[in-house]
Design a protein around this motif. Structure first.
Motif, PDB file in Angstrom:
ATOM      1  N   VAL A 642       0.788  -0.907  -0.032  1.00  0.00           N
ATOM      2  CA  VAL A 642      -0.100  -0.323  -0.353  1.00  0.00           C
ATOM      3  C   VAL A 642       1.039   1.142   0.184  1.00  0.00           C
ATOM      4  CG1 VAL A 642      -2.143   1.604   1.334  1.00  0.00           C
ATOM      5  CG2 VAL A 642      -2.010  -1.770   1.354  1.00  0.00           C
ATOM      6  N   GLY A 643       2.199   1.011   0.732  1.00  0.00           N
ATOM      7  CA  GLY A 643       3.204   2.445   0.809  1.00  0.00           C
ATOM      8  C   GLY A 643       3.752   2.063  -0.480  1.00  0.00           C
ATOM      9  N   GLY A 644       4.184   1.917  -1.157  1.00  0.00           N
ATOM     10  CA  GLY A 644       4.199   1.503  -2.439  1.00  0.00           C
ATOM     11  C   GLY A 644       3.320   1.846  -4.095  1.00  0.00           C
ATOM     12  N   ILE A 645       2.338   1.179  -3.489  1.00  0.00           N
ATOM     13  CA  ILE A 645       1.258   2.698  -4.298  1.00  0.00           C
ATOM     14  C   ILE A 645       0.617   3.673  -4.484  1.00  0.00           C
ATOM     15  CG2 ILE A 645      -1.715   2.573  -5.100  1.00  0.00           C
ATOM     16  CD1 ILE A 645      -1.253  -0.334  -3.747  1.00  0.00           C
ATOM     17  N   GLY A 646       1.726   4.403  -2.909  1.00  0.00           N
ATOM     18  CA  GLY A 646       1.387   5.479  -2.418  1.00  0.00           C
ATOM     19  C   GLY A 646       2.846   6.457  -3.153  1.00  0.00           C
ATOM     20  N   MET A 647       3.796   6.076  -3.242  1.00  0.00           N
ATOM     21  CA  MET A 647       4.968   6.063  -3.645  1.00  0.00           C
ATOM     22  C   MET A 647       4.866   5.935  -4.741  1.00  0.00           C
ATOM     23  SD  MET A 647       8.334   4.139  -3.613  1.00  0.00           S
ATOM     24  CE  MET A 647       9.865   5.325  -4.160  1.00  0.00           C
ATOM     25  N   ALA A 648       3.909   5.157  -5.705  1.00  0.00           N
ATOM     26  CA  ALA A 648       3.333   4.923  -7.302  1.00  0.00           C
ATOM     27  C   ALA A 648       2.920   6.183  -7.837  1.00  0.00           C
ATOM     28  CB  ALA A 648       2.954   3.797  -7.662  1.00  0.00           C
ATOM     29  N   LEU A 649       1.597   7.056  -7.360  1.00  0.00           N
ATOM     30  CA  LEU A 649       1.374   7.497  -7.745  1.00  0.00           C
ATOM     31  C   LEU A 649       0.711   9.119  -7.350  1.00  0.00           C
ATOM     32  CD1 LEU A 649      -1.587   4.139  -9.092  1.00  0.00           C
ATOM     33  CD2 LEU A 649       0.551   5.338 -10.454  1.00  0.00           C
ATOM     34  N   LEU A 650       1.095   9.103  -5.535  1.00  0.00           N
ATOM     35  CA  LEU A 650       0.194   9.861  -4.548  1.00  0.00           C
ATOM     36  C   LEU A 650       1.304  10.449  -4.208  1.00  0.00           C
ATOM     37  CD1 LEU A 650      -3.074   7.339  -3.666  1.00  0.00           C
ATOM     38  CD2 LEU A 650      -2.773   9.095  -5.300  1.00  0.00           C
ATOM     39  N   GLU A 651       2.713   9.842  -3.623  1.00  0.00           N
ATOM     40  CA  GLU A 651       3.528  10.589  -2.542  1.00  0.00           C
ATOM     41  C   GLU A 651       4.029  11.465  -3.435  1.00  0.00           C
ATOM     42  OE1 GLU A 651       4.153   8.347   0.951  1.00  0.00           O
ATOM     43  OE2 GLU A 651       2.681   6.584   0.721  1.00  0.00           O
ATOM     44  N   GLU A 652       3.945  12.365  -2.415  1.00  0.00           N
ATOM     45  CA  GLU A 652       5.340  13.942  -2.497  1.00  0.00           C
ATOM     46  C   GLU A 652       4.910  15.016  -1.079  1.00  0.00           C
ATOM     47  OE1 GLU A 652       4.909  15.674  -6.602  1.00  0.00           O
ATOM     48  OE2 GLU A 652       7.232  16.256  -6.291  1.00  0.00           O
ATOM     49  N   THR A 653       5.726  15.558  -1.201  1.00  0.00           N
ATOM     50  CA  THR A 653       5.791  16.252   0.428  1.00  0.00           C
ATOM     51  C   THR A 653       6.491  17.294  -0.768  1.00  0.00           C
ATOM     52  OG1 THR A 653       6.643  14.674   2.142  1.00  0.00           O
ATOM     53  CG2 THR A 653       7.555  16.667   1.840  1.00  0.00           C
ATOM     54  N   VAL A 654       6.060  18.037  -0.674  1.00  0.00           N
ATOM     55  CA  VAL A 654       5.796  19.884  -1.577  1.00  0.00           C
ATOM     56  C   VAL A 654       6.822  21.053  -0.342  1.00  0.00           C
ATOM     57  CG1 VAL A 654       5.387  21.211  -3.325  1.00  0.00           C
ATOM     58  CG2 VAL A 654       4.445  18.890  -2.899  1.00  0.00           C
ATOM     59  N   THR A 655       7.864  21.500  -1.302  1.00  0.00           N
ATOM     60  CA  THR A 655       8.275  21.967  -0.484  1.00  0.00           C
ATOM     61  C   THR A 655       8.488  23.018  -0.725  1.00  0.00           C
ATOM     62  OG1 THR A 655       9.877  21.063   0.652  1.00  0.00           O
ATOM     63  CG2 THR A 655      10.506  23.505   0.921  1.00  0.00           C
ATOM     64  N   ASP A 656       7.917  24.615  -0.613  1.00  0.00           N
ATOM     65  CA  ASP A 656       7.699  26.096  -1.203  1.00  0.00           C
ATOM     66  C   ASP A 656       8.998  26.496  -1.287  1.00  0.00           C
ATOM     67  OD1 ASP A 656       7.973  28.059  -2.581  1.00  0.00           O
ATOM     68  OD2 ASP A 656       6.583  29.351  -0.648  1.00  0.00           O
ATOM     69  N   PRO A 657       9.820  26.158  -2.736  1.00  0.00           N
ATOM     70  CA  PRO A 657      10.633  26.659  -3.857  1.00  0.00           C
ATOM     71  C   PRO A 657      11.562  27.974  -3.048  1.00  0.00           C
ATOM     72  CG  PRO A 657       9.230  26.681  -5.285  1.00  0.00           C
ATOM     73  CD  PRO A 657       8.833  25.906  -4.315  1.00  0.00           C
ATOM     74  N   ALA A 658      10.801  28.800  -2.544  1.00  0.00           N
ATOM     75  CA  ALA A 658      11.183  30.535  -2.471  1.00  0.00           C
ATOM     76  C   ALA A 658      10.819  30.489  -0.888  1.00  0.00           C
ATOM     77  CB  ALA A 658       9.610  31.275  -2.763  1.00  0.00           C
ATOM     78  N   THR A 659      10.530  29.684   0.050  1.00  0.00           N
ATOM     79  CA  THR A 659      10.271  29.868   1.134  1.00  0.00           C
ATOM     80  C   THR A 659      10.751  28.529   2.782  1.00  0.00           C
ATOM     81  OG1 THR A 659       8.170  29.014   1.578  1.00  0.00           O
ATOM     82  CG2 THR A 659       8.320  31.148   1.423  1.00  0.00           C
ATOM     83  N   GLY A 660      10.897  27.705   1.479  1.00  0.00           N
ATOM     84  CA  GLY A 660      11.423  26.186   2.046  1.00  0.00           C
ATOM     85  C   GLY A 660       9.959  25.348   3.169  1.00  0.00           C
ATOM     86  N   ARG A 661       9.109  25.999   2.747  1.00  0.00           N
ATOM     87  CA  ARG A 661       8.127  26.072   3.610  1.00  0.00           C
ATOM     88  C   ARG A 661       7.271  24.424   3.205  1.00  0.00           C
ATOM     89  NH1 ARG A 661       2.172  26.532   4.909  1.00  0.00           N
ATOM     90  NH2 ARG A 661       2.108  27.472   3.112  1.00  0.00           N
ATOM     91  N   ILE A 662       7.017  23.116   4.287  1.00  0.00           N
ATOM     92  CA  ILE A 662       6.902  22.346   3.472  1.00  0.00           C
ATOM     93  C   ILE A 662       5.119  22.785   3.270  1.00  0.00           C
ATOM     94  CG2 ILE A 662       5.362  19.250   3.890  1.00  0.00           C
ATOM     95  CD1 ILE A 662       8.246  19.542   5.468  1.00  0.00           C
ATOM     96  N   VAL A 663       4.108  22.157   1.874  1.00  0.00           N
ATOM     97  CA  VAL A 663       2.934  23.464   2.160  1.00  0.00           C
ATOM     98  C   VAL A 663       1.585  22.387   1.925  1.00  0.00           C
ATOM     99  CG1 VAL A 663       3.645  25.349   0.210  1.00  0.00           C
ATOM    100  CG2 VAL A 663       3.096  23.225  -0.876  1.00  0.00           C
TER     101      VAL A 663
END
Ligand code: MOS
Length: 735
Positions: A642-663
């Motif tokens: 199930v974690g692998g399915i998330g990795m394949a299709l869904l999961e991504e921690t997005v960091t704002d490239p300007a501020t470094g805040r995880i959005v």
């Protein structure tokens, strides 16, 4: 095998802690309370680099119920915990004014309730002197660390082999930051009694937490007790001793009251690690018949500016996964102003397999050799680096059985050639050669006059089923029914145990329990060695069989006596023995330690117009050595998948490239696979007991995740003819 072994191990039993957990009776650290306990709430940095220019805590200090506001200006000095052999502990918090990542702790508010502390924390005014954060891997200001794990490998001459190859695949693959997100929010409860400290924590490694706390506060380890009998998942987030753990103990000392500090979900995104992103380049050289002649694999990943490196060897799979004479692997770390990363389920291998197994798929299409056949042709019959036979390996069987169960051979080999209405249908597969490790471990076993066993160790069970399989293993080794065996875990006052990590706990603790049980049986034999009333007197362990609560002679099973009879006759309440085990070396055994192996087969349906991907089914065949409990082992594989399915299709921690805040630092914004994303998952175990440890197990904790993403990405290519080399494969990439 004895009767008990056949029934107690293998198919297995329900979780021994299942009913307790479902009923809410299993005490997690968040459930612990003390009389007079107060609550700590964290304040996090709103900038990613620079320094604190000042803090005005007066409003917070004056708020109702507030006992203390701790900032770098009034925090006591604490030391960095000792190195663990795998990594350094993260630097201790509030020890200076520098800011190195967004979300770094800048203050702690302690109040008589969590609500009041949370409210007061909003009134802590922090002033910054912001700097320019380094947030991109290709930022020239980022410090580069080469071979950070000492795992880079060179075999043969890759450059020459690539120059001479019939076919070269040269591609770049990327994987994003992902966040572990165990369901249980990490909570620490700390209580001092003079120089003695008791900490209830969500940790995968109580002994590591104890060492770090003792080191931080300069108190003896023996005076620190860490309790973690139940942990609401970890996936690697609980391996290290994070700043909030130190802060809970610091706050408890400053206000002289027990303190509870529970992280919020957003704080779980910045404070307990994450899987670092990778940019990987793979070059494969091959002959027209598919025989690999070269693998060159380089990975660049971020780490934090203030921390040493985690073990995240992304490219190591390319050195051991296939028989290939010329191999170069390189891992490179670049230091950014990001939160400290950590291992996340299948660390390194999860990202590395994505690149390698997709590149092999590209090669298969390029030369027109079936992907399964390609892997069979390049199968590593011996360990490619050590040249030794594997301690166990049923990877060929994984491929062959998996292909058969899945119906792989019915597949039309041409991409974008199979349609069902509006849906493009694709089949994809991946092989998995996973790295795991056994570690030194101790355990203690007792049997009492009621014929009950108590087995214990400082190890934790993070939901993996450790209580259950150790109950089974002890029952089998001691010849007792499982309901006569109790297992105690998660307490540093118990015999020393390693981290629940690296998929190694069943081998590590299992080998120690195996040893403790053998020593305990020996203790019973020693007790009756000169006992004329005992039919076992003068007998050696090899002559004896433990079964039905009795020790029997192998040569004459009717002859023997029960634990109870022996203890009663000798007027003893119980007998206890300590056991321990450490992993063997390849040289001792003349064998290469095999990891678990697997093959994964995925069917996807992709909407031809909208690019929407549905995983239709996934077949896993896994060689994890001996399976102690088919039910809990299957649950591990399914959970990992199930974690692998998330990795394949869904999961991504997005960091704002300007501020470094995880959005997207909430579970509303960070997508994980949910029921609707998960079809029926088919899991089969194959293989023989491994020869590296006396229990015969390898690891099932992480391999369930590894290889899922490339199998799905390869299926998406087969469905659509589109090669997406960047995870997650979201529909925008397919349009
Ligand atoms: Mo696992 S990432 O070793 O907890």
């Amino acid at each position: 095998m004895t009767t008990i072994e056949r029934t107690v191990l293998g198919a297995g039993i329900d979780r021994v802690d299942g009913a307790q957990k479902v009923a809410g009776r299993a005490p997690y650290s968040a459930d612990v309370t003390y009389p007079g306990m107060v609550h700590a709430v964290l304040v996090r940095s709103a900038v990613a680099a620079g320094a604190i220019a000042g803090i005005d805590a007066s409003a917070a200090e004056g708020a109702p119920g507030v006992l203390a506001v701790i900032t770098p200006y009034n925090a006591p000095r604490v030391a960095r915990g000792p190195d663990s052999g795998f990594w350094r502990q993260p630097p201790p918090p509030l020890q200076g004014l520098d800011i190195v990542h967004h979300g770094q702790y800048v203050a702690v508010v302690v109040a008589d309730s969590r609500e009041r502390a949370t409210d007061a924390a909003r009134h802590v005014a922090v002033f910054y002197r912001p700097g320019e954060p380094i947030l991109a891997l290709d930022d020239p200001r980022a410090e580069t660390v080469r071979d950070p794990f000492g795992s880079d490998q060179t075999r043969g001459d890759c450059a020459a082999a690539l120059a001479a190859a019939d076919v070269v695949i040269d591609a770049q693959y990327t994987t994003p930051d992902e966040t572990n997100n165990p369901m249980g929010l990490f909570t620490t409860v700390a209580a001092w009694d003079g120089e003695r400290l008791t900490v209830h924590d969500a940790t995968q490694w109580p002994a590591g937490t104890r060492a770090a706390l003792a080191g931080a506060f300069g108190v003896p380890e023996e005076g620190v007790r860490v309790l973690a009998p139940y942990v609401g998942g970890g996936f690697g987030a609980g391996l290290r001793v994070w700043p909030h753990v130190i802060l809970a103990a610091m706050a408890a000392r400053m206000v002289d009251r027990p303190v509870k500090l529970g992280l919020t979900r957003p704080q779980m995104f910045t404070g307990v690690g994450h899987r670092p992103a990778t940019v990987q380049r793979i070059r494969l050289g091959a002959r027209r018949d598919g025989m690999l002649t070269a693998i060159e694999h380089e990975s660049v990943q971020p780490s934090a500016v203030n921390d040493d490196n985690i073990v995240e060897a992304v490219t190591q799979v390319s050195a051991v996964g296939y028989a290939c004479p010329n191999v170069t692997t390189r891992d490179i770390v670049r230091r950014l102003n990001v939160p400290v990363p950590t291992s996340m389920r299948g660390p390194g291998d999860a990202q590395g397999h994505f690149a390698l197994e997709c590149a092999l798929d590209e090669l298969a299409y390029e030369i027109g050799v079936d992907p399964v056949e390609l892997r069979l042709r390049n199968h590593a019959d011996v360990h490619p680096g050590l040249g030794l036979p594997w301690s166990s390996k049923a990877l060929r069987e994984c491929y062959e059985l998996g292909a058969e169960q899945f119906g792989w051979w019915d597949r039309h080999p041409t991409p974008r050639a199979t349609r069902r209405g509006d849906l493009l249908v694709g089949y994809g597969m991946a092989g998995v050669s996973f790295f795991w490790f056994q570690q030194p471990c101790a355990a203690r076993a007792s049997v009492d006059r009621e014929g009950r066993a108590f087995v214990r160790s400082a190890a934790t069970d993070i939901g993996t089923g450790t209580y259950t399989v150790m109950t089974q293993l002890a029952a089998e080794r001691l010849g007792l029914p499982v309901d006569r065996v109790r297992v105690g875990l998660g307490d540093t006052d118990l015999p020393r145990a390693p981290m629940q990590g690296g998929s190694g706990m069943t081998a590590s603790l299992g080998s120690a329990v195996h040893d403790a049980a053998a020593k305990l049986i020996q203790a019973f034999l020693d007790l009756v060695a000169g006992d004329i009333a005992s039919p076992l007197r003068g007998r050696r362990a090899e002559e004896v069989l433990a079964e039905d609560g009795r020790l029997r002679l192998r040569s004459d099973p009717a002859c023997g006596e029960s634990y109870r009879e022996i203890l009663e006759r000798h007027d003893l309440a119980e007998l206890t023995a300590d056991g321990s085990a450490a992993p063997a070396t390849p040289q001792e055994l003349g064998l290469a330690p095999a990891g678990p192996f697997a093959a994964r087969f995925a069917e996807v349906h992709v909407d031809a117009d909208l690019g929407r991907v549905r995983l239709a089914r996934l077949v896993s065949v896994v060689d994890a050595g001996r399976i102690l409990n088919a039910k809990t082992a299957r649950s591990q594989i399914i959970g990992g998948t199930v974690g692998g399915i998330g990795m394949a299709l869904l999961e991504e921690t997005v960091t704002d490239p300007a501020t470094g805040r995880i959005v997207n630092g909430t579970l509303g914004d960070y997508l994980v696979a949910v029921n609707a994303d998960v079809p029926d998952l088919d899991v089969t175990f194959v293989g023989e007991p491994d020869r590296f440890n006396p229990v015969g197990v390898k690891g099932v904790g992480e391999i369930g995740l590894v290889g899922v993403a490339p199998a799905i990405a390869n299926a998406i290519f087969h469905a659509t003819g589109r090669r997406i080399r960047s995870l997650p494969v979201t529909l925008d990439k397919l349009l």
